[in-house]
Each structure stands twice: as structure tokens, then as C-alpha cells.
Design a protein around this motif. Structure first.
Motif, PDB file in Angstrom:
ATOM      1  N   GLU A 257      76.297  -4.291  -7.707  1.00  0.00           N
ATOM      2  CA  GLU A 257      75.188  -4.758  -6.883  1.00  0.00           C
ATOM      3  C   GLU A 257      75.346  -6.252  -6.571  1.00  0.00           C
ATOM      4  N   PHE A 258      75.728  -6.994  -7.592  1.00  0.00           N
ATOM      5  CA  PHE A 258      75.929  -8.439  -7.447  1.00  0.00           C
ATOM      6  C   PHE A 258      77.038  -8.712  -6.422  1.00  0.00           C
ATOM      7  N   TYR A 259      78.163  -8.045  -6.574  1.00  0.00           N
ATOM      8  CA  TYR A 259      79.268  -8.209  -5.617  1.00  0.00           C
ATOM      9  C   TYR A 259      78.772  -8.002  -4.189  1.00  0.00           C
ATOM     10  N   HIS A 260      78.008  -6.935  -4.012  1.00  0.00           N
ATOM     11  CA  HIS A 260      77.549  -6.630  -2.659  1.00  0.00           C
ATOM     12  C   HIS A 260      76.590  -7.679  -2.113  1.00  0.00           C
ATOM     13  N   SER A 261      75.891  -8.355  -3.023  1.00  0.00           N
ATOM     14  CA  SER A 261      74.919  -9.346  -2.559  1.00  0.00           C
ATOM     15  C   SER A 261      75.585 -10.672  -2.174  1.00  0.00           C
ATOM     16  N   TRP A 337      71.639 -17.225  -7.127  1.00  0.00           N
ATOM     17  CA  TRP A 337      72.580 -16.138  -6.845  1.00  0.00           C
ATOM     18  C   TRP A 337      72.148 -14.802  -7.445  1.00  0.00           C
ATOM     19  N   PRO A 340      68.547 -11.504  -6.097  1.00  0.00           N
ATOM     20  CA  PRO A 340      68.371 -10.105  -5.669  1.00  0.00           C
ATOM     21  C   PRO A 340      68.297  -9.125  -6.840  1.00  0.00           C
ATOM     22  N   LEU A 341      68.703  -9.549  -8.022  1.00  0.00           N
ATOM     23  CA  LEU A 341      68.782  -8.603  -9.139  1.00  0.00           C
ATOM     24  C   LEU A 341      67.530  -8.610 -10.017  1.00  0.00           C
TER      25      LEU A 341
END
Ligand SMILES: Nc1ncnc2c1ncn2[C@@H]1O[C@H](COP(=O)(O)OP(=O)(O)OP(=O)(O)O)[C@@H](O)[C@H]1O
Length: 679
Positions: A257-261, A337, A340-341
Motif C-alpha cells: 500500500e505504501f509503495y503505491h502511495s 509520507w 495515507p496509512l
């Protein structure tokens, strides 16, 4: 009479008088073994002396001559120096080649050296008022010619002085001790080179027949020392692996999810490092890894990934920064950063506590603080991962204290200073290493120029050109003054001048005397482009990340070490714009220009670190105090890759054959006595 044993006190040696035993005692030398262990700091080849120079050549010379005149001279009011004029050649070979030796503020010199003395001098001559001068040379008075000549006509050892004992006597004591010491008592704890008996190495290190022999002998003892160091490092690494670690990082949904954000892809080096970290976290033993990153290589993101893996496994992850400001910066970065999580992130420093998303149920998942987190008894609910941001301090202590704790968390150490491989093996030899040697894509090139005494008008013009293009500029002053207060005052003076020169632009000032909140405010204004120019002392060195800043002028650049310059320069070239770094110097020293040229030639931190090591030597590069290597006798060999590898391999072999050192209790004692305490 091969009698003396190493452990024997010096007082039982008949040729060392009581007064000398005391003098040795004050220098920490109490046994015959300890005296023999004091190897020469250098050698003089007294088979042929240098001729008296007519001009300064920049190197130290070894001269032999006769004192023909001595005087006490006064200068600057009450100060004085002692001067001895020495003619070339022995007592009956006077000729007109002469050199003047001076000793400042050492009134006792007049009793030590008088007319008629034949002397051996060692020092770097310089030209002064039309003649040649050596200030504070090492010297030795040539004694009676019927003595056993260990002082002349051979390669002569020069020792680090022991107060109260002249070189000659020290040399004689060691010479006689070597002749009268029981060879079997000189056996090593571990024989690092079976083809070279230790007692021979010892004799050849003190009284070599050639300089090559001296080097080989010294290397033997260096190897011995580094073997002991590597043994304790490899031992420590094995002990960590014995601990039950938690298996973390099985799930990677959060990471994905982090990568995609992210608005960018991780670099190859970042991905590789995350993979290495992931493998460690999944292993049954605790992770113990060093993440070494060049400036701006994106270490923080690798740390974030590791922390997300921990969080998803249901444990807490902590990040410890060396200073409060950096802790706060990390906190902001994480908040931004990871927004979003929706994670519970908590900042804990001495003076500030702040939480993000703590309205949600439960303990913080990510805790960010200073190194003090470890010591101040902060209670963690369930700490699974600790990231230690060491920046450029070669800190060591903390890691050991972590290992003492009951449940062993995974540990990731981040350092912003590229370190040459040999040093890593020693300082961080108990850790696995991941290296970030790739700059993220899309960064502009950095052009570096060295300029001796640049004109203010030229610099101002250049800066204005950049400002007109809406870039931002750093002006860095190391300033000569020692204290923070004086530095701040001097930076303030320069700041006033720049405010006038750049009247159409907004100039800010940042120095160490500002309160943390004030520093933060200035930095924030610069980041938000409310300021165009930042006049600063070196406080901006670490962690500052303003991609729009593309120009840095570093004044008195010659005063900085290469590593520090690299860190400073790392503050620019962080965005897509072409960047410029000007290293302004007083242009006085050729050595300094050579050093600075390294910066112009490369921006690869690892290459710069190697050059730094070559130019300054390991002692200075490491700043021994913080590195925990202060007690090394052979610190210069730290840069000797072959030797360090040999020591490492020997240590690994010994521990492979005897993992708990049951067959080598003496080696076990060596490790536990902490004689060599690293890591
Ligand atoms: N893969 C990437 N692609 C593009 N930009 C990146 C990437 N990784 C990090 N960055 C950006 O690069 C900058 C530096 O990242 P970071 O602060 O993690 O680097 P660092 O290695 O800690 O730097 P330094 O030690 O120089 O302060 C940040 O602005 C970050 O957003």
C-alpha cells in the motif's frame, strides 16, 4: 642469563634503577612485558644522515652536527625561546653549513643542550630570515663512543617519550630487556603467524636490520591487535544469532500500500536493501543490520519500509535520532509520507510529546525520539524493531545496551556517512551491511568548483542569477572562532552584509546559538520558500531536505574535513535542477587545494571517504573518542584492507573450530576483559 619473565615487575630488573621504575610507573608501564610492548613510534636510519639543507623541502630530515652557540631569546614581552645553532658534522668536522634550532617556552632546555654537544636532530626545516630553522626538533646527544652502539650506525628506534627518561636510556633498557627476557614468556595468546616467532618479531620491531624488517615486525603486532578485535566482533555477532528473535514481516500488505502511495519508484539500491531487511526480519534470530547510505540516497524510506513490516506484524517500531531537531524532522517526514496509512505515530523527545492519530484505540505503532529513548526508561508495550539513526557519529555504545535487553528486538542502524569497507568491518563488524549507493532518478547534476579568494561581486552576481530563476541558496560559514557564541556572532556579521547585497531577496540566518524552536522556524521558512537565502554555520549539515535549493557557497572550505563537506554538499542536488557548489578558500595551502579537488572530482561518497582516509588517516577520520577505538595501538593499520581481512578470517576460523572457545580459555578472557571493546 635468559631469566626475566614478562609478568615480572620492572623493580626486579637489576639494570633499571628505582627512580626510573617510578617514572615508568607514572606512564603506566609496570612490568617488563609492558615495557617491551611499547613499540617504536618511528625509526631513524642513522647509517647515513641527511645533509644540512639550503632550502626547505617540506619533509623531516635527520641531521648530525655539533652545537656551536646557544642563547635564550626574548620576544613579545615576557615570552622566550631557547636557540641552539648547530654546525654540520661531528665534533671535529665543523664547516659552514648550519641550522638554528628553537624551543619556545621551554626554559629547561638550556640545561639539556649546551655548546660542544654533538647532536642528532630530527625535524622539518623551514626558511627564516635568510637561514634554516627547525622549531622543536627531536634531538639526542651523541654519547661516549665506546658504548655498545645501539644509538648510531644502525636503524634506531624512537619511542614515545616517558617523562623523566631520555630516549637513549629508554632504548638501552629495552635493548637489555630483549637480551635477558625468557623467550617462552613472550609467547602469544594466539599465534597469528606460525612462521614468525613472536619473540623474533618483537626484537625486529625494536631493533630492525632494515626498514622492511621493521614494517613486517610491526605488521605482526598489528595483526595480533586486529585479530583480538575481530574475535570479539565475530563473537558478538554469534551471540546475537543465538537469541531467539521474532519472526516478523510475514505479511506485506501495508508495504505494498505504501509503495503505491509514493509518487516515485524506490531506487534499485533501496529495493535491494528492503529485501535484505525483510529476509533478516523473517529469520529466527534478531536482525542486526547497518544501512549505509550516501547523502540523499533515501535511507529514511528504507527505514520506513522496515517499520511498516514490523507494524503489520503487530509489534511497535521505534526510530531514534541523534538530536531533537532530527527527531522532529523524522516525525514530520513520517507523518507526511505515512498519512495515507493512518498509523498511530508518536514523537517523544525530552521537551516535546506529540501524537498523530492517537485518538484511535491502542498504543503507538511507531515511536520517534532521540537516542535517550533507550535510557530514560520509556516503556514500550511491545517493541519489535529499533532503527538507530547515527548520522555521522560513529556511535557504538547504544547497540551494546540494546543487546542486554531481555526480548531482543530487530535492530537497524542507519549511518549517513559512507565508510570505506575496511572501517565497516571493524567498527560495524558485528552487523550485516546494506549499502545505498544510488541517487534517486530525476536529480539534477551537481557542479563543484574550488575557488581561491573569489570576488564578492562575482559570487553575488552568480547567486542573483540563481535567485532570479527562483532557486534557493545556502551560504555556509565555518568561521574561525572556536566557540558557538563567537561563531554565531561572526555569522551574524556576514548575514548583515548579505542582507544589504541581496536587498531584493529574503535572507535568513541559522546558527547553533538559536533555540531549537527558532532553528525550526528558520528552517521551515526556508523550506516553504519564505526565505531565498540561508546564511548558516554547519548546523545545516545533517538531515536538511529542501529540493529547491540548488546553490551552496562554502566559505573557508579548507577548514572542513572531506566527509563534512560531502554532507554539506548533500543538501543541494536534491531536486531536478542543476546544482552548484562553490568551495571558497583562502588559497594558502596546496594540501588543502588537493583535498578540495577531491570534492570537485567526484560526488561518490564512498570514493570521498576513501580519499579522506588516505589524506587524514583513520585516527582523525574516526574521531577515536566516539568510535570506541581510542585504545588501538595500531590505528593506522585500520586502513590496511589486507590486514583487516586476514584478521577477520583468522577470527572466523578460530570460532568455527571452537565456537564457545572452550579450548582457548585465554581468548575467551581476552574478549570478556573488554580489552578490545567495540560495538
Ligand atoms: N526513490 C526515490 N525517488 C525519488 N525521490 C526519493 C526517493 N527516495 C527518497 N527520495 C527523496 O529524496 C530525498 C532524500 O531522502 P532521505 O531523506 O530519505 O535521504 P537520506 O539518505 O536520509 O538523505 P541525507 O542523509 O542526505 O539526509 C527526500 O526528499 C525523499 O523524498
Amino acid at each position: 642469563m635468559n631469566g626475566h619473565r614478562c609478568e615480572e615487575p620492572l623493580s626486579s630488573v637489576d639494570f633499571i634503577v628505582a627512580k626510573d621504575v617510578l617514572a615508568y610507573g607514572s606512564a603506566g608501564v609496570n612490568t617488563t612485558g609492558e615495557l617491551l610492548d611499547r613499540l617504536p613510534k618511528r625509526y631513524e636510519d642513522r647509517r647515513v644522515f641527511d645533509s644540512f639543507p639550503a632550502q626547505a623541502g617540506g619533509t623531516a630530515l635527520c641531521l648530525r652536527g655539533t652545537v656551536v652557540d646557544t642563547q635564550v631569546k626574548r620576544f613579545g614581552g615576557r615570552k622566550q625561546f631557547y636557540q641552539a645553532v648547530v654546525f654540520e658534522g661531528g665534533s671535529n668536522a665543523l664547516n659552514s653549513n648550519k641550522i638554528t634550532c628553537r624551543w619556545f617556552n621551554m626554559p629547561w632546555m638550556k640545561n639539556a643542550l649546551a655548546e660542544g654537544h654533538e647532536v642528532i636532530l630530527y625535524g622539518k626545516p623551514k626558511e627564516y630570515q635568510g637561514g634554516m630553522v627547525i622549531d622543536h626538533p627531536d634531538f639526542e646527544i651523541v654519547g661516549d663512543s665506546d658504548e655498545v652502539s645501539i644509538h648510531l650506525e644502525r636503524i634506531v628506534p624512537i619511542y614515545k617519550g616517558v617523562s623523566g627518561i631520555p630516549q637513549r636510556r629508554l632504548r638501552e633498557h629495552i635493548y637489555k630487556l630483549l637480551e635477558t627476557t625468557d623467550v617462552s614468556s613472550l609467547k602469544p595468546i594466539y599465534d597469528v603467524d606460525p612462521s614468525y616467532p613472536r619473540h623474533e618479531a618483537l626484537r625486529e620491531a625494536h631493533f630492525p636490520d632494515s626498514l622492511e624488517q621493521a614494517e613486517a615486525a610491526k605488521r605482526y603486532f598489528a595483526l595480533e591487535e586486529f585479530f583480538a578485535l575481530q574475535l570479539s566482533v565475530v563473537w558478538k555477532r554469534a551471540r546475537v544469532r543465538e537469541h531467539q528473535g521474532r519472526v516478523l514481516g510475514k505479511k506485506t500488505k501495508l508495504l505494498t500500500e505504501f509503495y503505491h502511495s509514493l509518487p516515485f519508484d524506490l531506487t534499485g539500491a533501496q529495493k535491494r536493501s528492503v529485501k535484505e531487511v525483510l529476509a533478516d526480519m523473517r529469520a529466527p534470530y534478531p536482525m542486526s543490520r547497518l544501512l549505509q547510505g550516501d547523502v540523499g540516497s533515501g535511507k529514511t524510506f528504507v527505514a520506513m519500509c522496515a517499520m511498516l513490516l514490523a507494524v503489520e506484524s503487530g509489534v511497535q517500531a521505534a526510530l531514534m535520532a541523534p538530536t531533537q531537531i532530527l527527531a522532529e524532522q523524522h516525525y514530520l517526514t513520517f507523518k507526511k509520507w505515512l498519512a495515507p496509512l493512518n498509523l498511530r505515530i508518536s514523537l517523544r523527545t525530552g521537551s516535546r510529546q506529540e501524537n498523530a492519530h492517537m485518538e484511535m484505540e491502542g498504543e503507538p505503532q511507531i515511536i520517534i525520539g532521540t537516542h535517550a529513548l533507550l535510557y530514560e526508561g520509556v516503556e514500550f508495550a511491545d517493541l519489535g524493531l529499533i532503527v538507530i539513526d547515527e548520522q555521522h557519529k560513529f556511535g557504538v555504545g547504544q547497540r551494546s545496551s540494546l543487546i542486554q535487553q531481555g526480548v531482543m528486538p530487530d535492530v537497524l542502524v542507519m549511518t549517513a556517512t559512507p565508510i570505506p569497507r575496511t572501517l565497516t568491518l571493524t567498527i560495524y563488524g558485528d552487523l550485516d551491511v546494506s549499502i545505498l549507493d544510488e541517487r534517486p532518478a530525476g536529480r539534477g547534476e551537481i557542479i563543484t568548483a574550488v575557488r581561491a579568494k573569489p570576488k564578492v561581486t562575482d559570487i553575488t552576481k552568480f547567486i542573483k542569477e540563481q535567485l532570479v530563476k527562483e532557486r534557493q541558496v545556502y551560504l555556509v560559514y565555518p568561521l574561525v572562532e572556536e566557540s558557538d557564541a563567537l561563531k554565531a556572532a561572526a555569522a551574524t556579521v556576514e548575514y548583515e552584509k548579505w542582507v544589504k547585497r541581496l536587498s531584493k531577496f529574503k535572507v535568513g540566518l541559522l546558527h547553533g546559538k538559536l533555540k531549537p524552536e527558532e532553528k525550526d522556524e528558520v528552517m521551515t521558512r526556508f523550506r516553504d520558500r519564505e526565505l531565498d537565502v540561508l546564511v548558516a554555520t554547519t548546523v545545516i549539515e545533517v538531515g536538511v531536505d529542501v529540493p529547491n535549493a540548488n546553490t551552496m557557497i562554502i566559505y573557508n572550505a579548507e577548514r572542513f574535513g572531506l566527509a563534512q563537506l560531502h554532507q554539506l554538499r548533500g543538501r543541494i542536488g536534491r531536486g531536478e535542477h542543476k546544482s552548484y557548489c562553490v568551495l571558497a578558500t583562502d588559497g594558502k595551502s596546496a594540501d588543502a587545494m588537493e583535498k578540495l579537488q577531491v570534492m570537485a572530482d567526484t560526488s561518490d561518497g564512498f570514493k570521498i571517504a576513501e580519499a579522506d582516509l588516505r589524506l587524514r588517516g583513520p585516527g582523525d577520520v574516526l574521531g577515536t573518542e566516539q568510535s570506541g577505538l581510542a585504545n588501538l595501538k595500531f590505528i593506522d593499520y585500520l586502513a590496511d584492507t589486507a590486514l583487516i581481512r586476514e584478521a577477520r578470517e583468522l577470527a572466523e576460523t578460530v570460532l568455527a573450530q571452537d565456537p564457545m572457545l572452550e579450548k582457548n580459555p585465554a581468548l575467551l578472557r581476552l574478549i570478556h576483559d573488554g580489552e578490545v571493546e567495540v560495538g
